[in-house]
Design a protein around this motif. Structure first.
Motif, PDB file in Angstrom:
ATOM      1  N   MET A  22       0.837  -1.198   0.000  1.00 15.26           N
ATOM      2  CA  MET A  22       0.000   0.000   0.000  1.00 15.26           C
ATOM      3  C   MET A  22       0.871   1.247   0.000  1.00 15.26           C
ATOM      4  N   LYS A  23       0.283   2.342  -0.355  1.00  9.88           N
ATOM      5  CA  LYS A  23       0.981   3.605  -0.418  1.00  9.88           C
ATOM      6  C   LYS A  23       1.346   4.097   0.978  1.00  9.88           C
ATOM      7  N   ASN A  24       2.571   4.560   1.157  1.00 12.80           N
ATOM      8  CA  ASN A  24       3.054   5.012   2.456  1.00 12.80           C
ATOM      9  C   ASN A  24       2.908   6.529   2.524  1.00 12.80           C
ATOM     10  N   PHE A  25       1.866   6.993   3.234  1.00 13.44           N
ATOM     11  CA  PHE A  25       1.701   8.439   3.349  1.00 13.44           C
ATOM     12  C   PHE A  25       0.900   8.772   4.590  1.00 13.44           C
ATOM     13  N   VAL A  26       0.983  10.048   4.972  1.00 19.45           N
ATOM     14  CA  VAL A  26       0.285  10.546   6.147  1.00 19.45           C
ATOM     15  C   VAL A  26      -0.761  11.536   5.692  1.00 19.45           C
ATOM     16  N   ARG A  27      -1.944  11.447   6.273  1.00 14.72           N
ATOM     17  CA  ARG A  27      -3.002  12.395   5.945  1.00 14.72           C
ATOM     18  C   ARG A  27      -3.418  13.128   7.217  1.00 14.72           C
ATOM     19  N   LEU A  28      -3.808  14.379   7.095  1.00 12.42           N
ATOM     20  CA  LEU A  28      -4.312  15.169   8.217  1.00 12.42           C
ATOM     21  C   LEU A  28      -5.519  15.949   7.766  1.00 12.42           C
ATOM     22  N   ILE A  77      -7.038  13.629  -6.126  1.00 12.05           N
ATOM     23  CA  ILE A  77      -6.828  12.311  -6.721  1.00 12.05           C
ATOM     24  C   ILE A  77      -5.643  11.693  -6.010  1.00 12.05           C
ATOM     25  N   THR A  78      -5.835  10.509  -5.462  1.00 11.75           N
ATOM     26  CA  THR A  78      -4.770   9.773  -4.802  1.00 11.75           C
ATOM     27  C   THR A  78      -4.624   8.408  -5.485  1.00 11.75           C
ATOM     28  N   TYR A  79      -3.668   7.618  -5.027  1.00 10.30           N
ATOM     29  CA  TYR A  79      -3.421   6.274  -5.571  1.00 10.30           C
ATOM     30  C   TYR A  79      -3.141   6.318  -7.079  1.00 10.30           C
ATOM     31  N   ILE A  80      -2.363   7.283  -7.501  1.00  8.89           N
ATOM     32  CA  ILE A  80      -2.026   7.448  -8.915  1.00  8.89           C
ATOM     33  C   ILE A  80      -0.835   6.547  -9.254  1.00  8.89           C
ATOM     34  N   LYS A  81      -1.003   5.709 -10.266  1.00  6.94           N
ATOM     35  CA  LYS A  81       0.060   4.819 -10.735  1.00  6.94           C
ATOM     36  C   LYS A  81       0.397   5.130 -12.184  1.00  6.94           C
ATOM     37  N   ASN A  82       1.469   4.490 -12.653  1.00  9.40           N
ATOM     38  CA  ASN A  82       1.878   4.653 -14.046  1.00  9.40           C
ATOM     39  C   ASN A  82       0.780   4.179 -14.992  1.00  9.40           C
ATOM     40  N   ASP A  83       0.591   4.925 -16.091  1.00  7.99           N
ATOM     41  CA  ASP A  83      -0.320   4.577 -17.179  1.00  7.99           C
ATOM     42  C   ASP A  83      -1.776   4.521 -16.701  1.00  7.99           C
ATOM     43  N   GLY A  87       4.971   7.410 -15.156  1.00  6.15           N
ATOM     44  CA  GLY A  87       6.119   7.417 -14.259  1.00  6.15           C
ATOM     45  C   GLY A  87       6.631   6.024 -13.995  1.00  6.15           C
ATOM     46  N   GLY A  88       7.360   5.874 -12.878  1.00  3.20           N
ATOM     47  CA  GLY A  88       7.941   4.588 -12.531  1.00  3.20           C
ATOM     48  C   GLY A  88       6.980   3.722 -11.751  1.00  3.20           C
ATOM     49  N   GLY A  89       7.522   2.894 -10.863  1.00  6.52           N
ATOM     50  CA  GLY A  89       6.693   1.996 -10.076  1.00  6.52           C
ATOM     51  C   GLY A  89       6.111   2.683  -8.858  1.00  6.52           C
ATOM     52  N   GLY A  90       5.144   2.011  -8.242  1.00  5.92           N
ATOM     53  CA  GLY A  90       4.521   2.517  -7.028  1.00  5.92           C
ATOM     54  C   GLY A  90       3.605   3.696  -7.294  1.00  5.92           C
ATOM     55  N   TYR A  91       3.274   4.400  -6.215  1.00  2.00           N
ATOM     56  CA  TYR A  91       2.409   5.568  -6.344  1.00  2.00           C
ATOM     57  C   TYR A  91       3.246   6.784  -6.702  1.00  2.00           C
ATOM     58  N   LEU A  92       2.761   7.577  -7.648  1.00  2.00           N
ATOM     59  CA  LEU A  92       3.558   8.659  -8.219  1.00  2.00           C
ATOM     60  C   LEU A  92       3.387   9.968  -7.444  1.00  2.00           C
ATOM     61  N   PHE A  93       2.174  10.429  -7.328  1.00  2.00           N
ATOM     62  CA  PHE A  93       1.884  11.710  -6.681  1.00  2.00           C
ATOM     63  C   PHE A  93       0.383  11.795  -6.454  1.00  2.00           C
TER      64      PHE A  93
END
Length: 983
Positions: free
Chosen positions: A1-7, A53-59, A138-144
């Protein structure tokens, strides 16, 4: 899963977008409001989250259909955040692999919440309506992650002196890889001593000398240093940010530059702990650099909530209820990077507030876990074994920095907090005996803390507010024009009234019934208006769930019945075009409002002293020894014969209000009739009409509809729903007015009377011709009201109109200024303050206008004439416009038909010498394009020019009104407009 912090500091409503409504050039768009995406069934790929928009991946990709690029954009910018290597956004039209119109490279910003602006030029050859695709590469994983974006016609270029900027739009900051400064809602937060933010490419022009910034701090505050070209560069000025009472209470702070600055520089704002308080210093929001002479800033210290303490002092000592809403709260990841894990929550609190402190934590913004934070025997502790106190560090300013450890495993964590008064009560009135509820909708409500299920959709212990109902008559081509049935025949309004305390989170569920011939079945979309008055509005399993933390009056648009349709007129031409398709029950707009009222603390008791109880089916007494007339639950009719049988309403039927009397209508009672004074020449004193019941004009004929013929104009006032003249110390509170036959609510004050009058928390829902809302004259206030009107809403009179919501369907002006040239000033009455203030109001719908061409002046603010003659004041002006201020007004209608400003001295009589001068417009935002392309109008005459109108942060569809905008003939129609002032 994507590693991030939300507030988040409050539950955020998910953005919704009606498919086919289109998007506009030069308008901010929430990226989460896309129409389609790559994999809608995959929750881990491209997710809409609170407008982002979250969980953005390549293509992967999203598409915004029917995007109107107009004559062609030249620049695209987007807010994005990334804790990874980032990636690229490809802008394409027509298809996901269609023509490429630009690319935007998104780089690491240090955190998934550290949003920055990224942009790119685009070729202006792509014009008109297009399907715009954002393709992510982009590359692998979540981009932005992405937030707002904008296509604009003019490239951003340099930041210009004289413009207002959001502090959060900095280009760089002091520690992007460390404990970063936080941006939240346009503000910069978590500011500590020695940190800084920078804005590159700032054009100071010639001799900029004045800087203003909005700051907020519950502590000692600190200093903002203005430096050039680096954080240690030339110091050109300082601003002191002082105590304001709360982190969310922003006040402007202004200073003069020590050295005039010219040309283009990087502007650095360096934050200094000049008071030695440690910890977080202050928050900052908007700032402005200008070339103006230094001004003396006088704080506004009026007692605007009438509790005996000036507002400025309440903020300074943390007494004002609003000052308890925004205490800093951060979610900080402490576990090793990567994967899921535990989180620390950091909060700053004062020990004497601790018993009123509650924190809610959630992994999904749906199910919230409650944590009470308690200070006992000199120690901090919680009531939740999963969230414990790991550290409490006392600060010099009396606060504690408290770190809570959430020991559970989370993929992400949200937190919100309530500080201040303990959670209060919720009161729901019983159904109204003998009255049919709405055939379209039902309501359910409960405190969030009382729901008997982890997910609100699974709760079963709902309370059931009564679904009140009022409607416009069905369309009939031969019908009298008393109703606007040729436009809105068959339209309806369903509403509920209940009571809730401040700081009491509640959730309201709205369910649509299956009424034949009307919209029915599961609900697919819902939007709250005004959006800032709710915490969340979401559709779950075909029902709407609205979460609120404060009393508020809000409308909920269901399936775009208002938001995605034009005004109740098919075209600008013609008064009653037969082409308008929505004037019937099947396609009409069936409005829904939630009236979450504050408690009325001094409700009378049926057996209390001086209380006379009126039984349903009996007429109330006209006078007596009683002090309070109490309409018992049920249906009351004021137009009956001697045998109690209903008959046609007569002009002698109003319940005449007596001095020193109270009239109470509880939330489970309705009164068919109207209430007023019996003689305009007599003074009205100490009269109060209050409660959460409804006064209905449905059984009162319109002046055109009497069986004996139209009522003479002199008699029209007798049809008004609530009417008092020569009044002092009179109050209308909490009442709903449904289907008034004439004007709605009036309190006409006396020149010589110094006791103020109030209309507060009153709701007015009208359908008929000449259903002006009314208002207060003289020493009076209109506060926290809701007006759905078909003609003029309120006359700008009295002392203040505050925190009021306006909804217009057919005709008239929202804030009509016909009386500002005669009604206000230093001698009316002699001891009143000079300013007449309209502030903190929301115009949620600004629809139909009266005539068929743009020559008629029906702006949201304005008038086609001034009815009264002028007075001469000591300043020599034949006007009191210089004492009128419109400020903090939001026009959020997505499809407005009325333009913002419409003043026309020639509409009735071109020879008049009416004068409007000195009116101030401050911080006004008309957010969307006017659907018919009409121009704003400021029309004076040679004998009565429009003079000294001041525009301070007034925006129309994103463009600020300045000299160029006002003189643009495609934007404004002007005549005899002299000496406008722009700030």
């Amino acid at each position: 899963m994507k590693n991030f912090v939300r507030l988040t500091l409050s539950i955020i409503a998910l953005a919704t977008h009606a498919v086919g409504a289109g998007f506009q050039l030069d308008t901010n768009v929430l990226s989460g409001s896309f129409d389609e995406e790559t994999a809608p069934s995959d929750p881990d790929t491209v997710r809409s989250d609170a407008g982002r928009i979250t969980y953005i991946k390549n293509d992967t990709w999203v598409v915004f259909k029917d995007f109107n690029l107009g004559l062609g954009a030249t620049y695209f910018w987007i807010e994005a955040a990334s804790a990874s290597a980032g990636g690229t956004i490809e802008l394409r039209t027509g298809a996901v692999n269609g023509p490429l119109i630009g690319t935007v490279n998104i780089t690491n910003t240090g955190d998934w919440l550290a949003f920055r602006q990224f942009g790119s030029a685009v070729p202006p050859s792509f014009t008109g309506v297009q399907d715009v695709y954002l393709k992510f590469v982009g590359g692998g994983g979540y981009l932005f992650d992405t937030r707002s974006f904008r296509f604009q016609r003019i490239a951003p270029g340099l930041k210009q002196v004289g413009s207002s900027f959001s502090s959060a739009n900095f280009d760089s900051e002091s520690a992007p890889g460390g404990a970063p400064i936080v941006t939240n809602g346009g503000a910069v937060e978590s500011i500590s001593g020695g940190s800084w933010v920078a804005y590159h490419g700032f054009d100071f022009g010639q001799d900029a000398n004045l800087f203003s910034i909005e700051g907020a701090s519950p502590g000692a505050g600190g200093t903002v240093e203005l430096r050039l070209d680096s954080a240690q560069g030339v110091l050109v000025g300082t601003i002191e940010i002082n105590h304001t009472g709360a982190w969310g209470h922003f006040r402007p702070f202004t200073g003069v530059l020590s050295t005039s600055v010219s040309g283009v520089h990087a502007l650095y704002l360096r934050f200094v702990d000049s008071r030695g308080s440690g910890g977080y210093l202050f928050n900052v929001r908007n700032f402005t650099m200008s070339r103006e002479a230094p001004a003396v800033v006088v704080p506004y210290a009026a007692d605007d909530d009438h509790d005996g303490v000036p507002k400025l002092l309440e903020y300074a000592f943390g007494m004002h209820p609003q000052s308890r809403d925004a205490v800093p709260l951060r979610v900080v990841r402490r576990n090793p990077a990567g994967g899921s894990g535990s989180y620390d929550i950091e909060v700053r609190l004062r020990a004497d507030n601790a018993l009123a402190t509650k924190i809610l934590v959630s992994e999904n913004l749906t199910s919230w876990d409650e944590v009470s934070l308690i200070f006992q025997s000199g120690n901090w502790q919680t009531n939740n074994p999963n969230v414990t106190v790991s550290e409490a560090i006392p600060q010099d300013d009396g606060l504690y920095v408290i770190r809570l450890k959430d020991t559970r495993t989370h993929t992400k964590l949200f937190a919100r907090m309530f500080v201040g008064a303990p959670e209060g009560d919720l009161n729901v009135y019983p159904p109204v005996s003998g009255l049919a509820p709405s055939p379209y909708y039902t309501f359910s409500v409960q405190k969030v803390s009382s729901l008997n299920a982890a997910n609100k959709k699974d709760a079963t212990n709902w309370l059931q507010p009564f679904a009140w109902f009022t409607r416009c008559v069905d369309y009939n081509p031969t019908a009298n024009l008393a109703y606007y049935d040729e436009f809105i025949g068959g339209w309806s309004h369903t509403y509920c009234n209940f009571e809730t305390d401040p700081h009491t989170p509640i959730v309201v569920k709205i369910t649509r019934l299956n009424k034949p011939g009307a919209p029915s079945g599961p609900i697919s979309s819902a939007t709250a208006h005004p959006a800032h008055k709710v915490d969340a509005c979401e559709v779950i399993n075909g029902e709407v769930y609205v979460t609120m933390s404060q009393p508020a009056l809000v409308a909920i648009d269901i399936d775009g019945q208002m938001d995605s349709r034009d005004a109740p007129r098919a075209t600008p031409a013609g008064f009653g075009s037969s082409a308008f398709p929505y004037r019937n029950e099947a396609n009409g707009a069936h409005g829904v409002t939630i009236f979450a009222n504050p408690f009325i603390e001094d409700k009378p008791q049926l057996n209390g002293p001086g209380v006379y109880a009126v039984e349903p089916g009996t007429l109330p007494p006209t006078d007596g020894s009683w002090t309070t007339l109490y309409f018992k639950p049920g249906v009351h009719k004021l137009s009956v014969d001697g045998g109690g049988n209903e008959r046609e309403w007569l002009t002698t039927d109003p319940l005449f209000l007596r001095n020193n009397k109270r009239y109470y209508i509880p939330g489970d009672a309705i009164v068919y009739g109207n209430l007023g004074d019996s003689n305009d020449d007599l003074a009205s004193e100490n009269v109060r009409v209050f409660g959460h019941g409804t006064i209905s004009g449905t059984k009162i004929p319109h002046f055109q509809d009497f069986s004996a013929g139209p009522l003479p104009e002199a008699e029209h006032k007798k049809l008004r729903m609530l009417q008092l003249t020569r009044a002092g110390n009179c109050i209308y509170e909490g009442i709903t007015i449904a289907d008034p036959a004439e004007h709605g609510v009036y309190i006409e004050g006396r020149d010589e009377h110094h006791s103020p009058n109030f209309i507060k928390w009153v709701k007015n829902i009208s359908w008929r011709v000449n259903n002006d809302g009314g208002g207060v004259t003289g020493n009076g206030y209109v506060e926290d009201c809701f007006f759905r009107h078909q003609d003029d809403a309120l006359y700008v009179r009295g002392i203040a109109i505050r925190r009021t919501v306006f909804w217009s369907d057919v005709n008239g002006t929202t804030l009509r200024c016909s009386f500002v040239t005669s009604d206000q000033g230093p001698n009316f009455p002699p001891t009143l303050p000079q300013d007449l203030i309209v502030e903190d109001c929301d115009v949620i719908y600004a629809r139909g206008v009266f005539a068929g061409s743009d020559s008629t002046t029906f702006g949201i603010i304005g008038t086609p004439s001034a009815y009264d003659s002028q007075k001469t004041f000591p300043d020599g002006a034949l006007t009191t416009g210089q004492h009128v201020i419109f400020r903090n007004i939001r026009v959020s209608d997505p499809r407005p038909a009325r333009y913002l400003l419409g003043f026309d001295a020639t509409a009735d009589d071109p020879t008049r010498v009416d004068v409007w001068a000195g009116i101030r417009f401050e911080n006004i935002d008309y957010q969307y394009p006017q659907v018919w392309g009409w121009k704003n109008r400021l029309i004076g005459v040679s004998g009565g020019p429009i003079r000294y109108f001041t525009f301070d942060r007034v925006f129309i569809n994103g463009a600020r009104i300045d000299a160029a905008y006002l003189s643009d003939p495609t934007k404004f129609e002007t005549s005899f407009v002299l000496d406008p002032i722009f700030k």
